[in-house]
Scaffold this motif. Structure first.
Motif, short mmCIF file in Angstrom:
data_model
loop_
_atom_site.label_atom_id
_atom_site.label_comp_id
_atom_site.label_asym_id
_atom_site.label_seq_id
_atom_site.Cartn_x
_atom_site.Cartn_y
_atom_site.Cartn_z
N VAL A 148 153.08 -12.48 -4.65
CA VAL A 148 151.95 -11.57 -4.75
C VAL A 148 152.07 -10.73 -6.02
O VAL A 148 153.17 -10.35 -6.44
CB VAL A 148 151.87 -10.66 -3.50
N TRP A 149 150.93 -10.43 -6.63
CA TRP A 149 150.87 -9.63 -7.85
C TRP A 149 151.63 -8.31 -7.69
O TRP A 149 151.61 -7.69 -6.61
CB TRP A 149 149.41 -9.33 -8.17
N SER A 150 152.28 -7.89 -8.78
CA SER A 150 152.90 -6.56 -8.84
C SER A 150 152.48 -5.92 -10.15
O SER A 150 152.09 -6.62 -11.11
CB SER A 150 154.42 -6.65 -8.74
N LYS A 152 149.55 -14.32 -6.83
CA LYS A 152 148.53 -14.22 -5.80
C LYS A 152 147.91 -12.82 -5.85
O LYS A 152 148.64 -11.81 -5.83
CB LYS A 152 149.12 -14.46 -4.41
N ARG A 197 146.11 -9.29 -4.85
CA ARG A 197 146.12 -8.42 -3.67
C ARG A 197 144.79 -8.52 -2.92
O ARG A 197 144.75 -8.31 -1.70
CB ARG A 197 146.36 -6.97 -4.08
N ALA A 198 143.73 -8.81 -3.64
CA ALA A 198 142.40 -8.95 -3.06
C ALA A 198 141.52 -9.66 -4.08
O ALA A 198 141.90 -9.81 -5.25
CB ALA A 198 141.81 -7.59 -2.68
N VAL A 219 144.21 -13.71 1.62
CA VAL A 219 143.85 -12.70 0.63
C VAL A 219 142.53 -12.06 1.06
O VAL A 219 141.56 -12.77 1.32
CB VAL A 219 143.70 -13.32 -0.77
N GLU A 277 144.70 -3.52 -10.95
CA GLU A 277 145.18 -3.16 -9.61
C GLU A 277 145.55 -4.42 -8.81
O GLU A 277 145.78 -4.35 -7.61
CB GLU A 277 144.11 -2.37 -8.88
N GLY A 278 145.59 -5.56 -9.50
CA GLY A 278 145.93 -6.81 -8.82
C GLY A 278 144.79 -7.40 -8.03
O GLY A 278 145.01 -8.20 -7.11
N ILE A 279 143.55 -7.05 -8.38
CA ILE A 279 142.37 -7.58 -7.71
C ILE A 279 141.70 -8.59 -8.63
O ILE A 279 141.39 -8.28 -9.78
CB ILE A 279 141.39 -6.45 -7.32
#
Length: 292
Positions: A36-38, A75, A77-78, A164, A192-194
């Motif tokens: 998942v994205w960080s 991946k 977050r949304a 997701v 923001e990882g979206i």
């Protein structure tokens, strides 16, 4: 793509969703374990995907390319998706509740396509974030409207684990400038990882099915789009009706092209477009791109 007699006949020549079932069997463990994205990853790209009709889930190459594309980045977050198949002003959002039923906005295809599940997690936090970004007036949530096929079909291939959170935005207008502006308002989400995803089709001509000689026009339009994206010329993209060769054949209506402008507007660098998929299928370009 919208259904036509030609598409319906073609879809019935396939074993419905057999390729998709095979994909799930092979890749679900990889999909679930994708990192998942960080924040250390930096902003996610914005994407434009040529989404295809329901029977594209029977095309192993297409779904494999989409899955590999999704695996090439963390991946999200949304996901925020805007599809060619929902125009409503002012801008609205789809249901954010977990497991909202899909919006099967097609007919004439095998009933199997209306049984494939894609139950995504609760997206309430994303919906709240969007309403904060999109203006002072309340953004209406259509609590009974799930993702339409322009959203769920590519996402089923890209993120088959359905893990997701996703919210779909309506297109407030088919005016390319309006989509550029909307993309710019969504740009902060990438940090923001979206994932910001525009879903349409690089060329969307039914006429070419019956008149193969028209494929020269769709190919010319695709070549122009590649060159214009490489130059980062958002103004020319917005004025595609007068600037692009073959525009009247490639896009008799605007709905499948203008989601590209959302993706361009959401990018920091409009000249950063890289093609992830670039095949011609049934005389149309399935080109899909990412921008940073």
């Amino acid at each position: 793509m919208t259904t036509t007699s030609s598409l319906t006949a073609l879809s019935r020549s396939h074993t419905p969703a057999a390729a998709y079932d095979d994909l799930l069997a092979r890749v679900l463990p990889q999909a679930r374990e994708q990192r998942v994205w960080s924040p250390s990853d930096g902003p996610l790209p914005s994407l434009f995907v040529s989404h295809g009709a329901p029977f594209t889930l029977d095309d192993p190459q297409w779904i494999g390319e989409l899955f590999d594309w999704a695996r090439s980045m963390p991946k999200p977050r949304a996901i925020v998706v805007i599809s060619a198949h929902w125009e409503r002003a002012p801008v609205a959002i789809s249901a954010a509740a977990a497991g909202t039923p899909l919006h099967y906005d097609f007919s004439g295809f095998h009933p199997r396509y209306k049984t494939l599940p894609y139950a995504t997690p609760d997206a309430t936090d994303l919906a709240r974030r969007l309403t904060g970004l999109l203006g002072r007036t309340p953004v209406h949530e259509f609590a009974d409207r799930g993702l339409d096929h322009g959203a769920f079909i590519p996402l089923m291939a890209m993120y088959p684990a359905a893990d997701v959170p996703v919210v779909q935005l309506s297109m407030p207008s088919l005016d390319p400038s309006a989509l550029l502006e909307l993309g710019a308002r969504l740009r902060p989400l990438r940090g923001e990882g979206i994932l910001v995803l525009g879903s349409g089709f690089m060329t969307h001509s039914f006429a070419v099915f019956h008149r193969p000689e028209l494929a020269a026009h769709t190919a010319a339009f695709d070549e122009w789009a590649v060159d214009t994206l490489a130059r980062g010329d958002a103004d020319a993209l917005a004025d595609y009706r007068t600037k692009a060769p073959g525009a009247a054949v490639a896009h008799p209506t605007a709905d499948h092209f203008v989601p590209l402008l959302l993706s361009v507007g959401a990018a920091d660098d409009p000249a950063s477009a890289v093609s992830a998929i670039d095949r011609m299928v049934l005389g149309n370009s399935t080109r899909s791109v990412q921008l940073t």
